[in-house]
Design a protein around this motif. Sequence first.
Motif, short mmCIF file in Angstrom:
data_model
loop_
_atom_site.label_atom_id
_atom_site.label_comp_id
_atom_site.label_asym_id
_atom_site.label_seq_id
_atom_site.Cartn_x
_atom_site.Cartn_y
_atom_site.Cartn_z
N SER A 255 1.01 -1.15 -0.03
CA SER A 255 0.03 0.07 -0.16
C SER A 255 0.82 1.27 0.10
N GLY A 256 0.28 2.44 -0.32
CA GLY A 256 1.07 3.40 -0.42
C GLY A 256 0.64 4.60 0.43
N PHE A 257 1.50 5.82 0.56
CA PHE A 257 1.12 6.90 1.31
C PHE A 257 1.09 8.18 0.20
N SER A 258 0.15 9.06 0.26
CA SER A 258 0.37 10.25 -0.31
C SER A 258 1.36 11.23 0.13
N VAL A 259 1.61 12.13 -0.68
CA VAL A 259 2.78 13.07 0.09
C VAL A 259 1.96 13.98 1.12
N ARG A 260 0.60 14.13 0.95
CA ARG A 260 -0.05 15.05 1.97
C ARG A 260 -0.30 13.87 3.17
N ASP A 261 -0.40 12.72 2.90
CA ASP A 261 -0.32 11.91 4.12
C ASP A 261 0.83 11.92 5.07
N VAL A 262 1.88 12.06 4.32
CA VAL A 262 3.42 12.07 4.94
C VAL A 262 3.36 13.36 5.78
N VAL A 263 2.87 14.49 5.09
CA VAL A 263 2.94 15.68 5.77
C VAL A 263 1.94 15.83 7.01
N ASP A 264 0.61 15.27 6.83
CA ASP A 264 -0.06 15.31 7.77
C ASP A 264 0.17 14.44 9.00
N HIS A 265 0.74 13.29 8.97
CA HIS A 265 1.20 12.58 9.85
C HIS A 265 2.23 13.26 10.59
N SER A 266 3.14 14.00 9.76
CA SER A 266 4.44 14.65 10.49
C SER A 266 4.04 15.52 11.74
N LYS A 267 2.66 16.23 11.51
CA LYS A 267 2.23 17.16 12.50
C LYS A 267 2.19 16.31 13.88
N SER A 268 1.39 15.05 13.70
CA SER A 268 0.95 14.51 14.90
C SER A 268 2.46 13.80 15.67
N VAL A 269 3.52 13.78 14.84
CA VAL A 269 4.64 13.43 15.39
C VAL A 269 5.65 14.42 16.03
N THR A 270 5.74 15.52 15.35
CA THR A 270 6.61 16.49 15.68
C THR A 270 5.83 17.70 16.34
N ASN A 271 4.53 17.89 16.35
CA ASN A 271 3.78 19.09 17.03
C ASN A 271 4.36 20.26 16.30
N LYS A 272 4.56 20.02 15.12
CA LYS A 272 4.91 21.36 14.18
C LYS A 272 4.35 21.38 12.94
N GLU A 273 4.20 22.50 12.42
CA GLU A 273 3.43 22.70 11.22
C GLU A 273 4.66 22.51 9.98
N VAL A 274 4.12 22.06 8.93
CA VAL A 274 4.91 22.17 7.73
C VAL A 274 4.93 23.22 6.85
N PRO A 275 5.84 24.18 6.57
CA PRO A 275 5.66 24.90 5.42
C PRO A 275 5.48 24.55 4.08
N ILE A 276 4.84 24.87 3.32
CA ILE A 276 4.43 23.99 2.04
C ILE A 276 4.36 25.05 0.98
N ILE A 277 5.11 24.75 -0.21
CA ILE A 277 4.69 25.46 -1.39
C ILE A 277 4.34 24.37 -2.42
N GLU A 278 3.16 24.81 -3.06
CA GLU A 278 2.39 23.91 -4.02
C GLU A 278 3.12 24.16 -5.40
N GLY A 279 4.02 23.15 -5.90
CA GLY A 279 4.45 23.37 -7.14
C GLY A 279 3.83 22.57 -8.44
N ALA A 280 4.32 22.58 -9.43
CA ALA A 280 3.81 21.99 -10.79
C ALA A 280 4.39 20.75 -10.79
N ARG A 281 3.79 19.89 -11.38
CA ARG A 281 4.33 18.36 -11.64
C ARG A 281 5.57 18.37 -12.01
N ARG A 282 6.24 17.12 -11.68
CA ARG A 282 7.77 17.39 -12.23
C ARG A 282 7.61 15.96 -13.41
N ALA A 283 8.41 16.29 -14.69
CA ALA A 283 7.99 15.27 -15.80
C ALA A 283 8.75 13.78 -15.12
#
Length: 327
Positions: A255-283
């Motif tokens: 099974s897999g985790f999405s990028v947002r899954d990883v980011v969301d779980h990090s908050k519960s582990v580190t108790n810190k927000e992740v600053p994010i920039i939404e970029g375009a797809r990579r080739a």
Amino acid sequence: MDNVLVAGGAGYIGSHACKAVSNAGFTPVCFDNLSTGWEDAVKFGPFEQGDLLDRARIDEVIAKHKPIAIMHFAALSQVGESMDDPGLYWRTNVLGSLNLIEAAVDAHINKFIFSSTCATYGDQDNVVLDEDSVQQPINAYGASKRAVENILYDFERRFGLRHVIFRYFNVAGADPEGEVGEFHQPETHLIPLMLDAIDGKRDALTIYGTDYETPDGTCVRDYVHVCDLVDAHLLGMQWLTDGRPSAVFNLGTGSGFSVRDVVDHSKSVTNKEVPIIEGARRAGDCTQLVSGSSKAEAELGWKPTRSNLKSMIGDAWRWHQTGHYSK
């Protein structure tokens, strides 16, 4: 105590493998040129600096330590770099591996465990890959690993070199005890990049593409804890010790985790927000890459017990706060 030669043993996965080999009652002999590895990570056995392109140096180290088995992690592994400089990847990954394989045969070492990659499967999107999936690599990194697999097949047919090949996906986490961890320069992996952003070591984590056909729009990948991964390599060595035939195993969770899954779980582990920039797809980025590992579980008895986001991010976070290497 029997020795095991760990090529690339000063790198991220190789250093964790050295610890596991030591804990299993063997002496890991780290062979590394330190191009991407760290001497600070060599803690569990002797260090022999050398390059796989130097056959005489390989022979010297093998003659000195007389290993009963070889674990081969040493390789260049950046997909983009492999596209820009394919000759570097064919020379380093293929010729270096050929030197090591020939040295093993000449020294009558009959247990060879090779670190391969899911990149040998190429761009097969939204399918669960297994060992029988067609291999059609789309970059020089994946092609170079596929070539080494072919070399191993040929050397078994001609010389009886028994081997286990592991193809794996995204490796994450760190040693829970904090003795070794993940530290690359430059860093390209999602979780350490995310932790750097949390720490302020970079401005933000860039999410490349938010419009994929996934529940949250971001790419899905299969993540395996590095400690689970190296446990499989010990099982592979035991497989060969028991006289079992050469084999290929995928290592994933199915099974897999999405990028947002990883980011969301990090908050519960580190108790810190992740600053994010939404970029375009990579080739070249696929929507979903997931590996079936039922064969490894059924035949090797492998159980990826730490390959969950809480453990992978938590272990990486502890290492990130305390453990860094220096040249």
